[in-house]
Design a protein around this motif. Sequence first.
Motif, PDB file in Angstrom:
ATOM      1  N   HIS A  24       0.826  -1.207   0.000  1.00 49.92           N
ATOM      2  CA  HIS A  24       0.000   0.000   0.000  1.00 49.92           C
ATOM      3  C   HIS A  24       0.866   1.266   0.000  1.00 49.92           C
ATOM      4  O   HIS A  24       0.607   2.208  -0.759  1.00 49.92           O
ATOM      5  CB  HIS A  24      -0.917   0.003   1.225  1.00 49.92           C
ATOM      6  CG  HIS A  24      -1.977   1.055   1.191  1.00 49.92           C
ATOM      7  ND1 HIS A  24      -3.007   1.046   0.281  1.00 49.92           N
ATOM      8  CD2 HIS A  24      -2.152   2.181   1.940  1.00 49.92           C
ATOM      9  CE1 HIS A  24      -3.784   2.105   0.472  1.00 49.92           C
ATOM     10  NE2 HIS A  24      -3.280   2.810   1.475  1.00 49.92           N
ATOM     11  N   ASN A  25       1.894   1.271   0.824  1.00 46.49           N
ATOM     12  CA  ASN A  25       2.792   2.429   0.900  1.00 46.49           C
ATOM     13  C   ASN A  25       3.534   2.641  -0.420  1.00 46.49           C
ATOM     14  O   ASN A  25       3.764   3.779  -0.837  1.00 46.49           O
ATOM     15  CB  ASN A  25       3.788   2.260   2.045  1.00 46.49           C
ATOM     16  CG  ASN A  25       3.118   2.353   3.405  1.00 46.49           C
ATOM     17  OD1 ASN A  25       2.059   2.989   3.553  1.00 46.49           O
ATOM     18  ND2 ASN A  25       3.699   1.717   4.411  1.00 46.49           N
ATOM     19  N   GLU A  26       3.903   1.538  -1.057  1.00 50.97           N
ATOM     20  CA  GLU A  26       4.597   1.631  -2.342  1.00 50.97           C
ATOM     21  C   GLU A  26       3.667   2.222  -3.408  1.00 50.97           C
ATOM     22  O   GLU A  26       4.090   3.037  -4.233  1.00 50.97           O
ATOM     23  CB  GLU A  26       5.068   0.240  -2.773  1.00 50.97           C
ATOM     24  CG  GLU A  26       6.002   0.236  -3.975  1.00 50.97           C
ATOM     25  CD  GLU A  26       7.356   0.861  -3.667  1.00 50.97           C
ATOM     26  OE1 GLU A  26       8.001   1.347  -4.613  1.00 50.97           O
ATOM     27  OE2 GLU A  26       7.769   0.867  -2.490  1.00 50.97           O
ATOM     28  N   GLU A  43      -9.009   3.752   3.391  1.00 51.24           N
ATOM     29  CA  GLU A  43      -7.695   3.115   3.512  1.00 51.24           C
ATOM     30  C   GLU A  43      -7.750   1.829   4.328  1.00 51.24           C
ATOM     31  O   GLU A  43      -7.139   0.819   3.958  1.00 51.24           O
ATOM     32  CB  GLU A  43      -6.699   4.084   4.140  1.00 51.24           C
ATOM     33  CG  GLU A  43      -5.266   3.578   4.069  1.00 51.24           C
ATOM     34  CD  GLU A  43      -4.267   4.671   4.411  1.00 51.24           C
ATOM     35  OE1 GLU A  43      -3.136   4.608   3.927  1.00 51.24           O
ATOM     36  OE2 GLU A  43      -4.631   5.599   5.169  1.00 51.24           O
ATOM     37  N   ALA A  44      -8.473   1.841   5.439  1.00 52.03           N
ATOM     38  CA  ALA A  44      -8.562   0.643   6.290  1.00 52.03           C
ATOM     39  C   ALA A  44      -9.144  -0.525   5.512  1.00 52.03           C
ATOM     40  O   ALA A  44      -8.673  -1.659   5.614  1.00 52.03           O
ATOM     41  CB  ALA A  44      -9.404   0.945   7.522  1.00 52.03           C
ATOM     42  N   GLY A  45     -10.175  -0.244   4.717  1.00 52.03           N
ATOM     43  CA  GLY A  45     -10.803  -1.295   3.923  1.00 52.03           C
ATOM     44  C   GLY A  45      -9.881  -1.832   2.849  1.00 52.03           C
ATOM     45  O   GLY A  45      -9.845  -3.038   2.579  1.00 52.03           O
ATOM     46  N   ILE A  46      -9.103  -0.943   2.238  1.00 53.46           N
ATOM     47  CA  ILE A  46      -8.163  -1.365   1.196  1.00 53.46           C
ATOM     48  C   ILE A  46      -7.057  -2.229   1.789  1.00 53.46           C
ATOM     49  O   ILE A  46      -6.664  -3.256   1.218  1.00 53.46           O
ATOM     50  CB  ILE A  46      -7.565  -0.136   0.482  1.00 53.46           C
ATOM     51  CG1 ILE A  46      -8.659   0.566  -0.322  1.00 53.46           C
ATOM     52  CG2 ILE A  46      -6.408  -0.548  -0.428  1.00 53.46           C
ATOM     53  CD1 ILE A  46      -8.213   1.846  -0.987  1.00 53.46           C
ATOM     54  N   LEU A  47      -6.544  -1.839   2.962  1.00 56.28           N
ATOM     55  CA  LEU A  47      -5.504  -2.630   3.627  1.00 56.28           C
ATOM     56  C   LEU A  47      -6.029  -4.019   3.988  1.00 56.28           C
ATOM     57  O   LEU A  47      -5.320  -5.019   3.842  1.00 56.28           O
ATOM     58  CB  LEU A  47      -5.012  -1.905   4.882  1.00 56.28           C
ATOM     59  CG  LEU A  47      -4.061  -0.729   4.644  1.00 56.28           C
ATOM     60  CD1 LEU A  47      -3.860   0.064   5.924  1.00 56.28           C
ATOM     61  CD2 LEU A  47      -2.724  -1.227   4.106  1.00 56.28           C
ATOM     62  N   GLU A  48      -7.268  -4.062   4.453  1.00 56.17           N
ATOM     63  CA  GLU A  48      -7.879  -5.355   4.792  1.00 56.17           C
ATOM     64  C   GLU A  48      -8.034  -6.216   3.541  1.00 56.17           C
ATOM     65  O   GLU A  48      -7.799  -7.422   3.565  1.00 56.17           O
ATOM     66  CB  GLU A  48      -9.247  -5.126   5.440  1.00 56.17           C
ATOM     67  CG  GLU A  48      -9.912  -6.408   5.915  1.00 56.17           C
ATOM     68  CD  GLU A  48     -11.251  -6.145   6.572  1.00 56.17           C
ATOM     69  OE1 GLU A  48     -12.002  -7.124   6.773  1.00 56.17           O
ATOM     70  OE2 GLU A  48     -11.565  -4.974   6.882  1.00 56.17           O
ATOM     71  N   GLY A  82     -13.126  -6.816  -7.662  1.00 56.94           N
ATOM     72  CA  GLY A  82     -13.399  -6.129  -8.923  1.00 56.94           C
ATOM     73  C   GLY A  82     -14.582  -5.187  -8.785  1.00 56.94           C
ATOM     74  O   GLY A  82     -14.551  -4.040  -9.248  1.00 56.94           O
ATOM     75  N   GLU A  83     -15.629  -5.661  -8.114  1.00 57.89           N
ATOM     76  CA  GLU A  83     -16.810  -4.823  -7.881  1.00 57.89           C
ATOM     77  C   GLU A  83     -16.475  -3.661  -6.946  1.00 57.89           C
ATOM     78  O   GLU A  83     -16.867  -2.511  -7.199  1.00 57.89           O
ATOM     79  CB  GLU A  83     -17.940  -5.658  -7.282  1.00 57.89           C
ATOM     80  CG  GLU A  83     -19.188  -4.847  -6.984  1.00 57.89           C
ATOM     81  CD  GLU A  83     -20.304  -5.658  -6.366  1.00 57.89           C
ATOM     82  OE1 GLU A  83     -21.340  -5.064  -6.016  1.00 57.89           O
ATOM     83  OE2 GLU A  83     -20.139  -6.886  -6.220  1.00 57.89           O
ATOM     84  N   ALA A  84     -15.744  -3.960  -5.862  1.00 56.17           N
ATOM     85  CA  ALA A  84     -15.424  -2.926  -4.873  1.00 56.17           C
ATOM     86  C   ALA A  84     -14.570  -1.810  -5.476  1.00 56.17           C
ATOM     87  O   ALA A  84     -14.830  -0.616  -5.248  1.00 56.17           O
ATOM     88  CB  ALA A  84     -14.701  -3.555  -3.688  1.00 56.17           C
ATOM     89  N   ILE A  85     -13.559  -2.189  -6.251  1.00 59.55           N
ATOM     90  CA  ILE A  85     -12.675  -1.194  -6.861  1.00 59.55           C
ATOM     91  C   ILE A  85     -13.426  -0.361  -7.903  1.00 59.55           C
ATOM     92  O   ILE A  85     -13.220   0.850  -8.036  1.00 59.55           O
ATOM     93  CB  ILE A  85     -11.444  -1.872  -7.489  1.00 59.55           C
ATOM     94  CG1 ILE A  85     -10.587  -2.523  -6.395  1.00 59.55           C
ATOM     95  CG2 ILE A  85     -10.611  -0.880  -8.288  1.00 59.55           C
ATOM     96  CD1 ILE A  85     -10.050  -1.558  -5.363  1.00 59.55           C
ATOM     97  N   PHE A  86     -14.330  -1.017  -8.635  1.00 58.40           N
ATOM     98  CA  PHE A  86     -15.144  -0.272  -9.599  1.00 58.40           C
ATOM     99  C   PHE A  86     -15.992   0.770  -8.891  1.00 58.40           C
ATOM    100  O   PHE A  86     -16.103   1.912  -9.344  1.00 58.40           O
ATOM    101  CB  PHE A  86     -16.048  -1.235 -10.382  1.00 58.40           C
ATOM    102  CG  PHE A  86     -17.027  -0.525 -11.273  1.00 58.40           C
ATOM    103  CD1 PHE A  86     -16.636  -0.057 -12.509  1.00 58.40           C
ATOM    104  CD2 PHE A  86     -18.334  -0.308 -10.857  1.00 58.40           C
ATOM    105  CE1 PHE A  86     -17.530   0.629 -13.328  1.00 58.40           C
ATOM    106  CE2 PHE A  86     -19.232   0.373 -11.662  1.00 58.40           C
ATOM    107  CZ  PHE A  86     -18.824   0.837 -12.903  1.00 58.40           C
TER     108      PHE A  86
END
Length: 278
Positions: A24-26, A43-48, A82-86
Amino acid sequence: MKNELQLLGKKIIEKKVQLAEEIHNERLKGISAREKEQLAVVEAGILEMRAEFIHLFGEALLKHANEEFVHESIAKWGKETGEAIFQLGVPLDEALKDTRFYRMFIWKAIREEVKKTEMTIDTVFDASSIIDALLDEAVYYFSLTFVEFHERMLNEAKKAFIEVSAPVVPVTKEIAILPLIGNVDAERAQFLMETTLTSAKKLQLSHLILDLSGVLTVDTMVADQIFKVVNALKLLGVETIITGIQPEISHTLVSIGIDFKSIQTKATLQQALEDLYD
């Protein structure tokens, strides 16, 4: 060798949170301050999400004999992500850049463990075949789902556009105008038929002015659909007047053998309204 693969799987699972943060940091290095601010909300959701994905690779090494379970898990993750990122509004090409970072940091963790425990080269090759294949599979399901939702959004937008692009506008109690703008394809033509007949019946029209001044081209299909609308309206007792046929379109209609003699036409919308009010 089986025990070595399982050891690698356990280490990846143990380090999943750390690896997720490193990835994530990269990724944050390549985006603007504004984008970072927008991502901070989720951010918390993406890290999870990242940690869960890395966990799947650890499980794949632990349970490499149970391929069906592993593939089902990867497919599920790919579709859900895929759905979440969309929904987050991230472009597909930008999201797929993550693939390189997952590969880089997972293999960094594996290299460290291989050096520490002096694992066999066969273990490294087996781990490579498992991880790289699953990463490609995850990308496939992720992309497939993302594209499906993108196409669904485009279809919904097109449907919404079609619905507002054929408005029947009442002028008086029995007279209405249907202004057409742009090109008329098969889908829009079908909607034109449906909405016109419904509106004519609902408004109890005696006359409908079909204004084509905003139509750029008229081919055989469009002309045929106009005839069908006019004939269908005639069955409902509605007389159709066509206005705004451009000289270029008139020339095209003649050249393809379309005869508008059976349909009342006027040069302009204003002329049609004046004649009706006389």
